[in-house]
Enzyme design. Structure first.
Site, PDB file in Angstrom:
ATOM      1  N   LYS A  99      -2.112  -4.755  -2.208  1.00 18.94           N
ATOM      2  CA  LYS A  99      -2.361  -5.136  -0.816  1.00 18.94           C
ATOM      3  C   LYS A  99      -2.800  -6.588  -0.848  1.00 18.94           C
ATOM      4  O   LYS A  99      -3.906  -6.912  -1.256  1.00 18.94           O
ATOM      5  CB  LYS A  99      -3.456  -4.251  -0.221  1.00 18.94           C
ATOM      6  N   LYS A 121      -3.726   2.408   3.203  1.00 16.86           N
ATOM      7  CA  LYS A 121      -4.279   1.304   2.404  1.00 16.86           C
ATOM      8  C   LYS A 121      -5.453   1.851   1.619  1.00 16.86           C
ATOM      9  O   LYS A 121      -6.267   2.610   2.131  1.00 16.86           O
ATOM     10  CB  LYS A 121      -4.660   0.101   3.265  1.00 16.86           C
ATOM     11  N   GLU A 145       3.955 -10.785   3.350  1.00 22.01           N
ATOM     12  CA  GLU A 145       2.666 -11.450   3.424  1.00 22.01           C
ATOM     13  C   GLU A 145       2.849 -12.949   3.182  1.00 22.01           C
ATOM     14  O   GLU A 145       3.482 -13.349   2.205  1.00 22.01           O
ATOM     15  CB  GLU A 145       1.734 -10.855   2.350  1.00 22.01           C
TER      16      GLU A 145
END
Lengths: 339, 533
Positions: free
Chosen positions: B228, B398, B276
């Site tokens: 993440k 997550k 991202e």
């Protein structure tokens, strides 16, 4: 020494050996009204306005030594002349006028300047020094008229009743509760009360004030009656198992603090109605003006702001710390006796 | 305007989601088209730009209320919200205004063309024509800070009830660039012209935090794990020879990241990537703080490009050859994505690598290594999951690493705003530097209501000095502060900056002597720097 000094025991009239709304045990207490931050237990004797007597007994016990005199009647102690004048705050609430050697002081206690329909309305008293509360001493606190507020309360209750939901309104059991009971539209449904409210109703009826019909809520109260009813309860009952039994319901709070959106949201109730038993900003200013006082002492609430404002208006003003609540530490759920 | 103000009042008066949706649905049924359009815009953060200085507004309000400026300031602070403070002090309440919302917004937009005197006159005139709630709403419009307790999701739900168009479809329709001044309600909820469709992003699929033991998620082979990343979520679109980069906040940020320009030609038309935006050098992401120096700047300096160059770490492919792939399985989407990234072979586009694992314990070990890789933990996604609209439970999780914590001493307190006006809820905490306490973090969330009241009472009873709204207090209370990251920062007195600091718990068991020191914070930075090497 002044006519009234602020001492660790409370407001002290030394010339008469009397305290006004003392917060520690003293021999002789003069009481402005029966809310717990002004009328405390343990005094040798109590003097209050006639209608306050049964309420004071209800709150402090039947064995207290208490005497009542009507509004306007003068009681002389050691050459100091005391009298009570309507403060419009709750039933029996009074301003205390103190006169000695041609000097006049007035201690306001808590007051509001608008007529609530059941409390004798506030009467300004001319004086040299005015000791005033200022719980809501900021311009943001400018109340809507009572008619508008009760129209909103009625609309909220009516909408809930239409879908068979109980309306629970949190109101201080002495004063605000009766004001709500006396001013809502009783044709919408039955008015039920929490035990603490009903006990105050009894004391207030004993003081000679008629109130509309209410029914005390008990474990035996019929479900059918609760549906669509207005339940009047003190703030401390909200969120308790007692209240949770009334589901489904909508909750509301009737308090001056509800004027501010943030307070309304933080209070955790569905609706907040800005209904206050204290003077708003225009009320405080009008009251100060009407007394003609050369000097003002602000005691509880937004004291610094209000006194600064008065000084800028050419009125000499100072502040004094008291044990009365209604200051910034009071939160929306703890406004018992001060909102 | 009255109708809209009533809507706000009604939504404000309830904490129930259903009632809020109902209030909105009722409003959509009755409001004129242009008002509906503006309401959608306002509730999806497309508000008119602020056209006035707040100092002017304050001065005008004080003048109308006939009070000195300092007293208005006191009111503002107690209320905690400028729009509301003005609405409460300015007299008016006649409510003679019956115009629609769109008219008021047009006035708000027009304000910037007027001179000072005209602006003043227009605003004051409007205050006088509205009642309190109307004034409050109007002030929210002119101060550009329109935030009320209703999410875009609820608004879309109500709009779906009103129009009969499915929620997911509507959510997509409302994405991207559209201007309430030039769009019609019909076009917005049905189909828009090609010009706007070309840049329109898809609604982001969002994940929930893992709530249970990961082991209960079942067979590891049904899941894909990846790190993440600690950057900015973005969607990169190439259509008709044009490149668009959208941030998660639905902001078009193409110009802020010129590094991606090469992808306009490198990627075929009809490609949409989800990934991202990360500062990246060699084979490692750089600390997030470096990216922060670029955010918020209109133009990117050469220096920033050199010090914090970005890459897109892609983890999903939403559109390929012009086809919407969102209902395909994640495994299929990722296979195509992998092939694409390899073929393009540019350092600016990277694949978010899959973390292979055969058991949940093995994955837990990998999660423990997250900080070394400068990631915040792991993402766990179901292999056969489609790309959902918004936050849906079950397919994407997550699994973040535990936060870093430090025990700090309460040093300064400030009254909260809005909901917390009048309570001391915004705190500054300090750590020891020798005999001295040095502030290192500000935090305002994490306490229960009861704790908050207790701390508030402590602050009021133990104030040392007042600096405007801030009070310094006698150092006595210790709190455990949790945060996600830490870095050196010359802008802070302590020399360190924390990421997402919040109060983890009140350490009533600790005296201030046992709070952490600045050296402890420095050690954390060193430990992380070493781990990264």
């Amino acid at each position: 020494m002044s006519l009234i000094d602020f001492t660790p025991n409370g407001m002290h009239v030394a010339a008469a050996g009397v305290h006004i709304d003392p917060w520690r045990a003293v021999d002789r207490a003069i009481i402005t009204h029966a809310h717990s931050d002004h009328a405390r237990a343990g005094m040798g004797s109590y003097l209050c306005q006639t209608q306050s007597v049964p309420i004071l007994k209800h709150r402090l016990g039947n064995d207290i030594v208490v005497e009542g005199i009507p509004y306007g009647e003068v009681r002389e102690v050691n050459g100091v002349r005391f009298s009570f004048h309507p403060a419009g705050h709750v039933i029996g609430s009074a301003q205390v006028r103190v006169e000695h050697k041609g000097e006049v002081w007035v201690a306001s206690g808590d007051y509001k300047t608008t007529d609530d329909g059941i409390t004798p309305p506030f009467e300004p008293v001319r004086c040299n020094t005015f000791i005033t509360e200022c719980t809501f001493g900021l311009p943001v606190y400018t109340w809507e008229s009572q008619n508008i507020i009760f129209k909103e309360i009625n609309e909220w209750w009516r909408a809930n009743a239409a879908v068979g939901i109980t309306s629970i309104i949190s109101a201080y059991s002495l004063g605000k509760a009766q004001r709500v009971i006396a001013n809502v539209d009783p044709s919408i449904g039955p008015i039920l009360t929490h035990g603490a409210v009903e006990a105050c109703n009894v004391a207030i009826k004993a003081a000679g004030v008629p109130l509309p019909h209410t029914i005390q809520l008990t474990p035996n109260t019929e479900k059918q009656l609760i549906k669509g009813a207005l339940v009047v309860a003190p703030g401390s009952a909200m969120g308790t198992p007692w209240a949770n039994k009334l589901r489904p319901f909508s909750t509301a709070s009737a308090s001056g603090w509800m004027q501010i959106r943030g307070w309304r949201r933080r209070s955790g109730v569905d609706r907040g109605f800005a209904l206050s038993d204290h003077a708003d900003w225009p009320g405080l200013n009008a009251a100060v003006k009407a007394t003609g006082a050369q000097r003002v002492i602000a005691t509880h609430g937004y004291t610094h702001q209000f006194s600064r404002w008065l000084n800028e208006q050419g009125i000499e003003a100072t502040t004094e710390e008291t044990a009365f609540t209604g200051d910034e530490a009071v939160t929306a759920t703890e406004t018992e006796g001060s909102s | 305007m009255q109708r809209f103000a009533q809507l706000i009042e009604r939504m404000d008066a309830t904490t129930s989601t259903n009632e809020k949706v109902q209030a909105l649905t009722d409003y959509f049924e009755l409001a004129p088209e242009s008002d509906k359009l503006w309401t959608i815009a306002l509730l999806s953060h497309r508000r008119p730009k602020r056209s006035l200085r707040t100092t002017d507004l304050k001065a005008w309000a004080a003048e109308e209320a006939n009070i000195p400026f300092w007293l208005f300031d006191e009111c503002h602070h107690i209320v905690g919200d400028l729009s509301e403070a003005i609405a409460l002090v300015v007299p008016g309440d006649t409510n003679t205004d019956t115009g629609p919302l769109s008219e008021h917004i047009e006035l708000v937009i027009a304000l910037k063309q007027f001179d000072e005197a005209e602006r003043h006159a227009r605003v004051v005139d409007m205050w006088k024509r509205l009642d309190r709630i109307g004034r409050f709403v109007f002030n929210k419009l002119i101060t550009g800070g329109f935030r009320i307790g209703v999410s875009q999701k609820l608004m879309v739900r109500a709009l779906s009830k009103h129009t009969g168009v499915a929620e997911d479809e509507l959510a997509h329709q409302l994405m991207g660039n559209w201007d309430p001044q030039s769009t019609s309600f019909h076009d917005l909820v049905n189909d828009r012209d090609g010009g706007t469709v070309r840049s329109r992003p898809y609604p982001f699929c969002l994940a929930y935090a893992v709530e249970v033991e990961v082991g209960t998620l079942g067979d590891p082979s049904e899941w894909i794990a990846e790190h993440k990343w600690d950057g900015i979520r973005g969607q990169l679109i190439v259509r008709d020879g044009e490149l668009y980069v959208w941030s998660r906040g639905e902001e078009l940020v193409t110009d802020k990241y010129p590094e991606y320009a090469v992808l306009r030609d490198a990627l075929p038309n009809g490609t949409v990537l989800d990934g991202e935006i990360l500062p990246w050098r060699d084979d490692m992401p750089l600390p997030f703080q470096l990216l922060q120096t670029r955010i918020g700047r209109k133009t990117v300096s050469q220096r920033a490009l050199k010090e914090a160059p970005v890459a897109l770490v892609a983890y999903d492919l939403l559109e390929w050859e012009g086809n919407d792939l969102r209902s395909e399985s994640l495994a299929a989407r990722r296979a195509l994505l992998k092939e694409l990234v390899q073929k393009i072979d540019l350092p600016v586009l990277r694949l978010s690598e899959e973390v292979g694992f055969t058991s949940w314990n093995e994955l837990a070990d990998e999660r423990d290594r997250s900080r070394e890789k400068r990631s915040e933990g792991l993402m766990i996604k179901r292999r056969d999951s489609e790309y959902h609209v918004g936050r849906k439970k079950g397919d994407w999780w997550k699994w973040k690493v535990d936060a870093l914590t430090i025990d700090g001493v309460l040093l300064y307190a400030q009254r909260g705003h809005g909901r917390r006006a009048d309570l001391y809820t915004d705190f500054t905490f300090a750590v020891w530097k020798g005999e001295e306490l040095v502030p290192f973090a500000k935090a305002y969330s994490g306490l229960t209501d009861i704790e908050m009241k207790k701390v508030d009472a402590y602050v009021k009873a133990n104030t040392k000095e007042r600096f405007g709204p801030v009070r310094s207090v006698v150092p006595k209370l210790v709190f455990e502060i949790a945060f996600e990251g830490i870095g050196l920062s010359p802008r802070h007195k302590s020399g360190v900056a924390l990421r997402f600091p919040r109060i983890h718990r009140w350490r009533t068991d600790k005296p201030i002597e046992e709070a952490n020191s600045l050296q402890d914070l420095m050690d954390l930075i060193d430990a992380r720097a070493k781990a990264a090497k």
